[in-house]
Design a protein around this motif. Structure first.
Motif, PDB file in Angstrom:
ATOM      1  N   LEU A 129       0.939  -1.178  -0.014  1.00 54.29           N
ATOM      2  CA  LEU A 129      -0.038   0.027  -0.041  1.00 54.29           C
ATOM      3  C   LEU A 129       0.958   1.101  -0.042  1.00 54.29           C
ATOM      4  CD1 LEU A 129      -2.988  -1.180   2.593  1.00 54.29           C
ATOM      5  CD2 LEU A 129      -2.732  -1.030  -0.084  1.00 54.29           C
ATOM      6  N   LEU A 130       2.194   1.149   0.283  1.00 56.60           N
ATOM      7  CA  LEU A 130       2.930   2.497   0.219  1.00 56.60           C
ATOM      8  C   LEU A 130       2.936   3.269  -0.867  1.00 56.60           C
ATOM      9  CD1 LEU A 130       5.091   3.781   1.834  1.00 56.60           C
ATOM     10  CD2 LEU A 130       6.921   2.443   0.778  1.00 56.60           C
ATOM     11  N   PRO A 131       2.643   2.872  -2.163  1.00 64.02           N
ATOM     12  CA  PRO A 131       2.671   3.883  -3.467  1.00 64.02           C
ATOM     13  C   PRO A 131       1.516   4.605  -3.189  1.00 64.02           C
ATOM     14  CG  PRO A 131       3.102   1.440  -4.294  1.00 64.02           C
ATOM     15  CD  PRO A 131       2.947   1.229  -2.829  1.00 64.02           C
ATOM     16  N   LEU A 132       0.455   4.106  -2.537  1.00 64.81           N
ATOM     17  CA  LEU A 132      -0.947   4.781  -2.350  1.00 64.81           C
ATOM     18  C   LEU A 132      -0.906   5.970  -1.353  1.00 64.81           C
ATOM     19  CD1 LEU A 132      -2.199   2.111  -3.771  1.00 64.81           C
ATOM     20  CD2 LEU A 132      -4.166   2.635  -2.417  1.00 64.81           C
ATOM     21  N   CYS A 133       0.215   5.745  -0.488  1.00 65.44           N
ATOM     22  CA  CYS A 133       0.626   6.947   0.602  1.00 65.44           C
ATOM     23  C   CYS A 133       0.644   8.279   0.058  1.00 65.44           C
ATOM     24  CB  CYS A 133       1.762   6.399   1.477  1.00 65.44           C
ATOM     25  SG  CYS A 133       1.627   7.155   2.967  1.00 65.44           S
ATOM     26  N   PRO A 134      -0.231   9.197   0.728  1.00 63.01           N
ATOM     27  CA  PRO A 134       0.193  10.679   0.185  1.00 63.01           C
ATOM     28  C   PRO A 134       1.729  11.035   0.382  1.00 63.01           C
ATOM     29  CG  PRO A 134      -1.657  10.537   1.836  1.00 63.01           C
ATOM     30  CD  PRO A 134      -1.055   9.265   1.611  1.00 63.01           C
ATOM     31  N   ALA A 135       1.799  11.808  -0.398  1.00 67.58           N
ATOM     32  CA  ALA A 135       3.583  12.369  -0.577  1.00 67.58           C
ATOM     33  C   ALA A 135       4.026  12.777   0.980  1.00 67.58           C
ATOM     34  CB  ALA A 135       3.593  13.296  -1.543  1.00 67.58           C
ATOM     35  N   ASP A 136       3.148  13.420   1.638  1.00 66.14           N
ATOM     36  CA  ASP A 136       3.569  14.028   2.851  1.00 66.14           C
ATOM     37  C   ASP A 136       3.675  13.181   3.999  1.00 66.14           C
ATOM     38  OD1 ASP A 136       0.562  15.742   4.061  1.00 66.14           O
ATOM     39  OD2 ASP A 136       0.799  13.830   3.072  1.00 66.14           O
ATOM     40  N   GLN A 137       3.074  11.797   3.773  1.00 67.38           N
ATOM     41  CA  GLN A 137       3.095  10.604   4.674  1.00 67.38           C
ATOM     42  C   GLN A 137       4.217   9.865   4.471  1.00 67.38           C
ATOM     43  OE1 GLN A 137      -1.147   9.323   5.411  1.00 67.38           O
ATOM     44  NE2 GLN A 137      -1.797  11.500   5.528  1.00 67.38           N
TER      45      GLN A 137
END
Lengths: 171, 222
Positions: free
Chosen positions: B108-116
């Motif tokens: 799920l890492l690719p789905l993480c918003p850039a700031d998180q």
């Protein structure tokens, strides 16, 4: 093992991971079908139940602002996706249980889910007569009947007060 | 048992990759019907092939299996990769579920918003080094055998090997203090069926980049 609960001590082992525990109990007590194909169906149905149950499980712990959206999702998924799928299975073979004309963990997990969904959406079962019948049938099994009575080890719905207490214990 | 299994999914790792690994390791040839547009997915939904309107779906032995765990359990049992009895099965299940938890975080890492993202990567590294890999290193150390359970190849070894490749993709130094895990990864990678799957041109899917993520977003509408 992974610094988490649930953990169940059983037959000399300390089992963790809900699915590992459920699979072990189901196999031990002959609730996992008679062969590989029945097992596959039981797994498919159990995993479908688990997906919807997961949303319901987290519901009490959501911030108040997120609760409405989640409840809408629960209602929509149960009425439009999951319950029709299980109703169709029961209709297709006309038998008393989901798989192999015999009680399995799929029936028990589904019965539990039906109770929990109804707690959040009291009319959800209105259009699912076969699911209602299955729930009644499973609920009338002596062991389940006993578990459904007040004073058993069955846990009540997690209300706000309970969630507060839990947050204090687990941080 | 006529015909090869047919895997229905988009052309990315997602929740189908573990299934590809397991089939490949078991030496089972399979076909893929790739979902390339939302219309492809709608077609599968409309012809009743997807019990819960979701993929992965695998056509195998006359069945249309959905739910990745159900599919993996079936393949593992069919190909004797699920232990010899209930006690071995529960060990395999515990290890596999722990691996699935870590794998999910990485997936799920690719789905993480850039700031998180930085915080998420830090969490993954922490869990990898301090919660998950030590457990499996300890299991191998405790019995000194070549495989996690029952001194025999099982799905747990295959899932772990797959996971270790992903861990290395996150940060190659994460495996530094786990010699037995490194040895297991090498051992499994050298099995002929796995070796073949690891070669370029196989059905193994590459890491999910921005472009792949966009494709998935369009197809699955998230």
């Amino acid at each position: 093992m992974f610094q988490q609960v649930p953990m169940v001590e059983i037959d000399g082992m300390k089992l963790v991971q809900t699915r590992a525990i459920l699979n072990y109990i189901a196999a031990k007590y002959n609730l996992y079908g008679k062969d590989i194909k029945e097992r596959a169906l039981i797994d498919i149905y159990s995993e479908g139940v688990a997906d919807l149950n997961e949303i319901i499980l987290y519901y009490p712990f959501l911030p108040p602002g997120d609760k409405d959206g989640s409840l809408t999702q629960i209602k929509e998924k149960s009425r439009n996706c999951y319950f029709p799928a299980f109703e169709k299975v029961l209709k297709s073979h006309g038998e008393d249980y989901l798989v192999g004309n015999r009680l399995s963990k799929a029936d028990i997990l589904l019965t539990e889910l039906l109770y929990h969904t109804e707690e959040l959406d009291s009319t959800v079962l209105a259009n699912f007569p076969l699911l209602k019948a299955l729930r009644t049938r499973v609920s009338n099994l002596p062991t389940v009947k006993k578990f459904l009575q007040p004073g058993s080890q069955r846990k009540p719905f997690e209300d706000e007060k309970f969630v507060e207490e839990l947050k204090k214990s687990f941080g | 048992m006529a015909g090869k299994p047919v895997l229905h999914y988009f052309n990315g790792r997602g929740r189908m990759e573990s299934i590809r690994w397991l089939l490949a390791a078991a030496g089972v040839e399979f076909e893929e019907k790739l979902i390339e547009s939302p219309e492809d997915l709608d077609k599968l939904k409309n012809d009743g092939s997807l019990m819960f309107q979701q993929v992965p779906m695998v056509e195998i032995d006359g069945m249309k299996l959905v739910q990745s765990r159900a599919i993996l359990n079936y393949i593992a049992t069919k190909h004797n990769l699920y232990g010899k009895d209930m006690k071995e099965r529960v060990l395999i299940d515990m290890y596999t579920e722990g691996m699935a938890d870590l794998n999910e975080m990485i997936m799920l890492l690719p789905l993480c918003p850039a700031d998180q993202k930085d915080a998420k990567i830090a969490l993954i590294k922490d869990r990898t080094k301090n919660r998950y890999l030590p457990v499996f290193e300890k299991v191998l150390k405790s019995h000194g055998q070549d495989y996690l359970v029952g001194n025999k190849l099982s799905r747990a070894d295959i899932h772990l090997t797959e996971l270790l490749y992903y861990v290395e993709e996150v940060d190659s130094s994460l495996l530094a203090n786990f010699p037995l895990l490194k040895a297991l990864k090498t051992r499994i990678s050298n099995l002929p069926s796995v070796k073949k799957f690891l070669q370029p041109g196989s059905q193994r899917k590459p890491p999910t980049d921005e472009k792949k993520l966009e494709e998935a977003r369009k197809i699955f509408k998230f």
